[in-house]
Design an enzyme around this catalytic site. Structure first.
Site, PDB file in Angstrom:
ATOM      1  N   HIS A 215       0.868  -1.184   0.000  1.00 26.17           N
ATOM      2  CA  HIS A 215       0.000   0.000   0.000  1.00 26.17           C
ATOM      3  C   HIS A 215       0.896   1.221   0.000  1.00 26.17           C
ATOM      4  O   HIS A 215       1.561   1.529   0.984  1.00 26.17           O
ATOM      5  CB  HIS A 215      -0.908   0.012   1.225  1.00 26.17           C
ATOM      6  CG  HIS A 215      -2.036   1.002   1.118  1.00 26.17           C
ATOM      7  ND1 HIS A 215      -1.868   2.299   0.686  1.00 26.17           N
ATOM      8  CD2 HIS A 215      -3.371   0.880   1.376  1.00 26.17           C
ATOM      9  CE1 HIS A 215      -3.037   2.921   0.697  1.00 26.17           C
ATOM     10  NE2 HIS A 215      -3.969   2.079   1.102  1.00 26.17           N
ATOM     11  N   HIS A 287      -6.609  -0.913  -6.620  1.00 33.04           N
ATOM     12  CA  HIS A 287      -7.136  -0.249  -5.421  1.00 33.04           C
ATOM     13  C   HIS A 287      -6.947   1.269  -5.565  1.00 33.04           C
ATOM     14  O   HIS A 287      -5.832   1.755  -5.754  1.00 33.04           O
ATOM     15  CB  HIS A 287      -6.356  -0.800  -4.218  1.00 33.04           C
ATOM     16  CG  HIS A 287      -6.834  -0.314  -2.906  1.00 33.04           C
ATOM     17  ND1 HIS A 287      -6.347   0.810  -2.300  1.00 33.04           N
ATOM     18  CD2 HIS A 287      -7.771  -0.821  -2.064  1.00 33.04           C
ATOM     19  CE1 HIS A 287      -6.946   0.977  -1.134  1.00 33.04           C
ATOM     20  NE2 HIS A 287      -7.816  -0.005  -0.968  1.00 33.04           N
ATOM     21  N   GLU A 339     -11.980  -2.480  -3.841  1.00 31.29           N
ATOM     22  CA  GLU A 339     -12.071  -1.024  -3.605  1.00 31.29           C
ATOM     23  C   GLU A 339     -11.386  -0.291  -4.760  1.00 31.29           C
ATOM     24  O   GLU A 339     -10.505   0.554  -4.549  1.00 31.29           O
ATOM     25  CB  GLU A 339     -11.405  -0.674  -2.277  1.00 31.29           C
ATOM     26  CG  GLU A 339     -11.868  -1.559  -1.127  1.00 31.29           C
ATOM     27  CD  GLU A 339     -11.190  -1.280   0.201  1.00 31.29           C
ATOM     28  OE1 GLU A 339     -11.871  -0.880   1.125  1.00 31.29           O
ATOM     29  OE2 GLU A 339      -9.961  -1.470   0.298  1.00 31.29           O
ATOM     30  N   CYS A 435      -9.927   4.131   8.113  1.00 31.56           N
ATOM     31  CA  CYS A 435      -9.002   5.019   7.414  1.00 31.56           C
ATOM     32  C   CYS A 435      -9.626   6.368   7.061  1.00 31.56           C
ATOM     33  O   CYS A 435      -8.955   7.397   7.073  1.00 31.56           O
ATOM     34  CB  CYS A 435      -8.497   4.342   6.147  1.00 31.56           C
ATOM     35  SG  CYS A 435      -9.807   3.599   5.169  1.00 31.56           S
TER      36      CYS A 435
HETATM   37  O1  FUB Z   1      -5.377  -0.465   3.573  1.00 35.91           O
HETATM   38  C1  FUB Z   1      -5.440   0.748   4.253  1.00 35.91           C
HETATM   39  C2  FUB Z   1      -6.729   1.448   3.925  1.00 35.91           C
HETATM   40  O2  FUB Z   1      -7.828   0.674   4.356  1.00 35.91           O
HETATM   41  C3  FUB Z   1      -6.998   1.628   2.454  1.00 35.91           C
HETATM   42  O3  FUB Z   1      -6.415   2.748   1.912  1.00 35.91           O
HETATM   43  C4  FUB Z   1      -8.462   1.706   2.404  1.00 35.91           C
HETATM   44  O4  FUB Z   1      -8.987   1.457   1.140  1.00 35.91           O
HETATM   45  C5  FUB Z   1      -8.879   0.686   3.423  1.00 35.91           C
HETATM   46  O5  FUB Z   1      -9.022  -0.550   2.844  1.00 35.91           O
HETATM   47 ZN    ZN Z   2     -10.614   5.229   3.735  1.00 39.02          ZN
END
Ligand code: FUB
Ligand code: ZN
Length: 667
Positions: A215, A287, A339, A435
């Site tokens: 991420h 994502h 997402e 988040c």
């Molecule tokens: O994975 C961290 C955060 O949680 C992501 O940016 C959001 O989409 C949520 O899934």
């Molecule tokens: Zn969020």
């Protein structure tokens, strides 16, 4: 490099937001959202999803002090939507693997609020939180509660899913902001130790791991660290993570093989934007939050390293996102599965994901593109996000939140049809995966840094919200104050207060929704040049100079390109930058039966409800149901006329549950 128009963001501590619309929201964040968030992070809100974020740090700190850290094996399991979650609850860690980031975002928001309002008690609490975070830090600098509690031997073995670098990024952003705000550097020093440790593990040098985060987030945070320390090694590390992403052999595949834990490696690397090197990526994919944070870091690195190929990639992806995959509210992410982005022109309003964080990420990207080159299209999207798709994520009283931001709800369907259950019809108290709420708090609190940017010979106003900004241009301190009642009113005054006469170019964005405008400089009408979407005036500015701008705010009946199937034959209403919607509370149920003509005449009225809005009224038609037959000749349909009230989209769902739609059938 192709463009030499780089600007830098204003020093946020030198921006005083005076704007009615935003000041109210910023105060709400300071006085309501921050304490509420703090209660949520401490699990003190009845009926709200559990957080355990503070408790995780307390446990990690205790284990660190007692030298008992992580002896038990950590792993991860996946939620339906592909998100990695902790499976280490039996050790005392609870929540998602990225729970630490919620604390970081809270601290970052505190820092921004302290810049405009000193608050000794809040600062004391923040200092204590920082003490707690630092107490959990390992001797080598490592600092992530999930692994401290669950097994340090497994750290950095699952970059793909376990978010260590993401959490580090958020902590870094908090540390930089806290130092900027208070001058205190305890957290910053701790984080530098952690980053230095990470820098020793990852990098292009032989013997170092060639990994990058599953991420993205750390890239943009490292750029902030570079800004505050001036140390190029942090910029280099950000560039490494970006350059390495998607390179062959694929790191995520390799790390999965090395873990040898019996779990198959991911079959969808595009979810992580790791399916090919970033410079080869043609479309926004995977994502949406990850993508937006990545593009933000890429734009930062492109600007600071003058990397044309990276800039071209940013421009290409920007184009794809904003011209083919963005909702009229600025939201992105069409699908709850992953997402994620889906494909061009796929923008369903009812099954949308449209995560608040993704909209915020796109605003970050827009801000960085504006710093590379002030262009109207970047500012237009930033404005769209700020006045629509971001603030829709928080209730007007600051205590309820949307994760998913739909453009259309029919509560019965959302409750009964599993395909739409991810779309909540009422804002929630909190989320297990929380988040979004702290993200909306931090972007609101740092609004001052989004409104303008400048360099040695120019200053650009991107968003004409009321603000007083101090910048150093040509070596002189220059005060620039924007005043008005945006977004309700298009009359804007800009006052210039240079400490001495200073020559520079002043640019202010002329929004794309504005077909014509008038401008006066010191009382004299002017016809200045508009280029790249900005009205630009180059002159020697002196104290007391005043520019007046009038942007007529006509109501616009908008439609999407005909390739967008989900709203074909439907229109939506905008006034200035604000997107409007119909709600059941004003217009009764069955909003799908409402039609409006594209020649409908609207009246705009300032009203006190919903914290003060400009509401729009027009006459429309509501189709009458038949006599019981399910099908009938189309010519047999009958309508009643109905007075419709449109409210700003961001303000929906503040009056109880009910239907809402942004897109309305065309008569
Ligand atoms: O994975 C961290 C955060 O949680 C992501 O940016 C959001 O989409 C949520 O899934
Ligand atoms: Zn969020």
């Amino acid at each position: 490099m192709r463009t030499e128009l780089f600007t830098r963001e204003p020093d946020i501590s030198k921006v005083r937001v005076t704007d009615n619309f935003w000041k109210q929201r910023m105060e709400l964040v300071r006085t309501k959202v921050l304490p509420y968030e703090w209660d949520a992070l401490n699990d003190r809100i009845e009926g709200a999803a559990s957080s355990h974020a503070v408790a995780n740090f307390e446990l990690a700190a205790k284990l660190t002090v007692e030298h008992k850290v992580g002896t038990i094996k950590a792993g991860s399991v996946r939620t339906e939507q592909g998100q990695a979650v902790s499976s280490g609850e039996e050790n005392g860690f609870e929540g998602f693997v990225f729970q630490d980031s919620d604390i970081a975002k809270w601290l970052e928001t505190v820092a921004y609020t302290l810049m405009w309002k000193k608050d000794a008690e809040l600062e004391k609490t923040a200092d204590e939180v920082i003490d707690l975070v630092c107490a959990a830090q390992q001797e080598d600098g490592y600092l992530d509660t999930f692994y401290i509690i669950n097994g340090l031997d497994k750290r950095f073995t699952n970059l793909q899913d376990n978010h260590e670098l993401y959490c580090l990024g958020h902590l870094l952003e908090a540390a930089v902001a806290y130092t900027d705000a208070t001058g205190k550097d305890k957290l910053l020093k701790a984080l530098i130790r952690y980053v230095d440790y990470v820098d020793g593990i990852f990098g292009p040098e032989p013997g170092k791991k060639k990994g990058y985060p599953g991420h993205e987030e750390i890239e943009l945070a490292l750029v902030k660290l570079f800004r505050i320390t001036g140390n190029k090694k942090y910029l280099k590390l950000a560039k490494f993570f970006i350059d390495q992403r998607g390179a062959e052999p694929n790191y995520f595949v390799e790390e999965c093989r090395a873990r040898n834990d019996g779990k198959p490696y991911t079959d969808d690397l595009s979810y992580y934007q790791a399916h090919k090197p970033v410079r080869k990526q043609e479309v926004a994919i995977g994502h949406a939050v990850r993508a937006a944070y990545l593009y933000t870091g890429m734009a930062d690195v492109a600007r600071l390293t003058k990397d044309d190929s990276l800039l071209e990639t940013c421009e290409r992806l920007w184009e794809d996102v904003t011209k083919k995959q963005m909702y009229i509210t600025g939201s992105i992410g069409s699908s709850p599965v992953g997402e994620a982005f889906t494909f061009d022109y796929d923008l369903p309003g009812d099954s949308i994901y449209g995560e608040t964080c993704a909209a915020i990420g796109l605003a970050f990207f827009a801000k960085r593109m504006l710093m590379i080159q002030p262009k109207g299209e970047y500012g237009d999207v930033l404005e769209k996000l700020l006045y629509n798709g971001i603030i829709s994520g928080i209730s007007l009283d600051g205590t309820r939140f949307f994760y998913v931001n739909p453009l259309e709800v029919y509560p019965k369907k959302n409750h009964m049809d599993a395909r739409f259950r991810h779309v909540k019809t009422e804002r929630q108290k909190w989320f297990g995966c929380a988040c979004c709420p702290p993200n909306i708090a931090r972007i609101t609190a740092s609004l001052g840094s989004f409104l303008s940017s400048y360099n040695d010979d120019s200053f650009y106003t991107h968003i004409p919200a009321g603000a007083e900004t101090e910048a150093v241009i040509s070596g002189n301190r220059v005060g620039i104050a924007v005043e008005g009642n945006y977004p309700w009113d298009g009359d804007i005054t800009v006052r210039f207060e240079p400490e001495k006469n200073t020559e520079f170019t002043y640019g202010i964005r002329i929004p794309s929704w504005c077909d014509s405008f008038t401008a006066e400089l010191n009382g004299v009408k002017i016809e200045p040049a508009v280029s790249d979407g900005y009205l630009k005036i180059k002159r020697v500015f002196k104290a007391g100079d005043e520019l007046k701008l009038s942007l007529p705010m006509d109501v616009k009946i908008m439609e999407a390109d005909c390739r967008v199937r989900s709203c074909f034959g439907r229109v939506s209403i905008m006034r200035g930058p604000v997107v409007y919607c119909l709600e059941e509370a004003d217009n009764g149920p069955d909003l799908h039966r409402v039609r409006i003509s594209e020649n409908a005449e609207f009246s705009a009225k300032e009203e006190k409800d919903l914290n003060g809005i400009t509401a729009l009224y027009c006459m429309g038609f509501k189709e009458l149901p038949g006599e019981g037959e399910l099908y009938k000749p189309a010519s047999a349909r009958r309508f009643e006329t109905i007075k419709l009230r449109f409210i700003p989209y961001y303000a929906w769902a503040n009056r109880g549950e009910g239907e809402m739609t942004v897109w309305v059938n065309r008569y």
